[in-house]
Scaffold this active site. Structure first.
Site, PDB file in Angstrom:
ATOM      1  N   HIS A  94      -7.722  -5.773  -0.001  1.00  0.00           N
ATOM      2  CA  HIS A  94      -6.613  -5.075   0.342  1.00  0.00           C
ATOM      3  C   HIS A  94      -5.329  -5.353   1.277  1.00  0.00           C
ATOM      4  O   HIS A  94      -4.417  -5.319   0.989  1.00  0.00           O
ATOM      5  CB  HIS A  94      -7.114  -3.466   0.530  1.00  0.00           C
ATOM      6  CG  HIS A  94      -5.737  -2.360   0.286  1.00  0.00           C
ATOM      7  ND1 HIS A  94      -5.084  -2.063  -0.596  1.00  0.00           N
ATOM      8  CD2 HIS A  94      -5.313  -1.741   1.296  1.00  0.00           C
ATOM      9  CE1 HIS A  94      -4.243  -1.173  -0.535  1.00  0.00           C
ATOM     10  NE2 HIS A  94      -4.310  -0.974   0.740  1.00  0.00           N
ATOM     11  N   ASP A 137      -9.639  -6.221  -4.237  1.00  0.00           N
ATOM     12  CA  ASP A 137      -9.229  -5.006  -3.505  1.00  0.00           C
ATOM     13  C   ASP A 137     -10.111  -3.721  -3.748  1.00  0.00           C
ATOM     14  O   ASP A 137     -10.371  -3.607  -4.980  1.00  0.00           O
ATOM     15  CB  ASP A 137      -7.970  -4.554  -4.000  1.00  0.00           C
ATOM     16  CG  ASP A 137      -7.144  -3.432  -2.987  1.00  0.00           C
ATOM     17  OD1 ASP A 137      -7.665  -2.677  -2.635  1.00  0.00           O
ATOM     18  OD2 ASP A 137      -5.759  -3.677  -2.912  1.00  0.00           O
ATOM     19  N   SER A 146       0.848  -1.168  -0.157  1.00  0.00           N
ATOM     20  CA  SER A 146      -0.131  -0.153   0.121  1.00  0.00           C
ATOM     21  C   SER A 146       0.856   1.395   0.149  1.00  0.00           C
ATOM     22  O   SER A 146       1.596   1.506  -0.776  1.00  0.00           O
ATOM     23  CB  SER A 146      -0.970  -0.082   1.049  1.00  0.00           C
ATOM     24  OG  SER A 146      -2.217   0.672   0.966  1.00  0.00           O
TER      25      SER A 146
END
Length: 290
Positions: free
Chosen positions: A259, A231, A101
């Site tokens: 995610h 995601d 991320s």
């Protein structure tokens, strides 16, 4: 994992490590927004004991210095992580860099800026890409930005209900979390929410938002992309964009995964990393034998 501190001038980095530098590349792991180094423990558990692993708290998170003077832009964070690497002399030999991320955004840009530090790269659903169409989450963010209601950022919960919504947003598996636990999770985060807001606004600002996109063609090391197909925060189509721009690139898409890849699929993530390192490492060893 042992927890340690290292200093660059008066800036403190907190990190945990296991093992010692050896023949195989060391591995540096960069966590995501509002997480901390321990988020990697679920994956570390499944990694071979002979690897040298380092998990660092990102700027302003957990045990690493939080300063109002710190440059929290992606560039600023990349420079900080480079200071950390130099303090530890982790780049004496090129290391394997992993990020997820926001940490994946930083890791990708790091590999573009400091190519001689890194031997290979794993990006787990990285931020920093420019999509042609916005997913629901990004649309919602833009609406919040327009209405200046940025205290309602879905990734910065301040009530148990918002916490539950964030967990649903980040994970594919729908699990029922008891109210007390949601309250506990929120209570831990609330003291940090002002910092998280400041950081969030910085990383989605014009300067930082698409930093990985702007630098991905400069990534020259073998790269692995891991992404959950479901995601809802960062769309899985980002994997294809990276694969088209990075010459030596493998893509692994995970079914029924959101995610929070590291939390949802720790064993699979560990296996993919180990297999990727073996493939990259063994081919380079074979070349030496020719």
């Amino acid at each position: 994992m042992q927890v340690c501190y290292v200093y660059h001038e008066d800036y403190q980095f907190c990190y945990s490590f296991r093992g010692r530098p050896g023949h195989k590349p060391s591995i540096l792991m960069l966590h995501g927004f509002s997480a901390h180094k321990d988020m990697w423990l679920s994956v570390v558990k499944f990694l071979p004991k002979n690897l040298h692993l380092v998990c660092v708290d990102m700027p302003g998170h957990e045990g690493t210095t939080r300063s109002s003077l710190d440059d929290l832009s992606i560039d600023g964070q990349v420079k900080r992580i480079h200071q950390f690497v130099e303090c530890l002399k982790l780049n004496k030999k090129p290391f394997h860099l992993i990020g997820t991320s926001m940490g994946g955004h930083v890791a990708g840009v790091y590999a573009a800026y400091y190519p001689s530090d890194v031997c290979s790269l794993s990006l787990v659903c990285p931020a920093g890409l420019q999509y042609s169409t916005d997913n629901q989450f990004i649309q919602r963010l833009k609406e919040l930005q327009d209405s200046a209601a940025m205290e309602k950022i879905p990734l910065i919960p301040s009530t148990p209900e918002e916490m539950s919504e964030m967990l649903q947003l980040c994970s594919y598996v729908r699990f029922k979390v008891p109210q007390q636990i949601l309250q506990g999770l929120v209570d831990v985060r609330i003291p940090h929410n002002n910092f998280y807001r400041k950081l969030f606004l910085e990383i989605v600002s014009e300067k930082s938002r698409y930093s990985l996109h702007q630098n991905m063609d400069k990534i020259k090391v073998p790269t692995q992309i891991i992404w959950g197909k479901q995601d809802q925060v960062l769309d899985v189509s980002g994997a294809d964009m990276l694969a088209k721009s990075i010459a030596n690139c493998q893509v692994e898409l995970l079914e029924n995964c959101g995610h929070s890849v590291v939390m949802e699929r720790p064993r699979k993530t560990a296996k993919l990393i180990v297999d990727f390192l073996a493939s990259v490492h063994n081919t380079s060893n074979n070349k030496k034998l020719d």
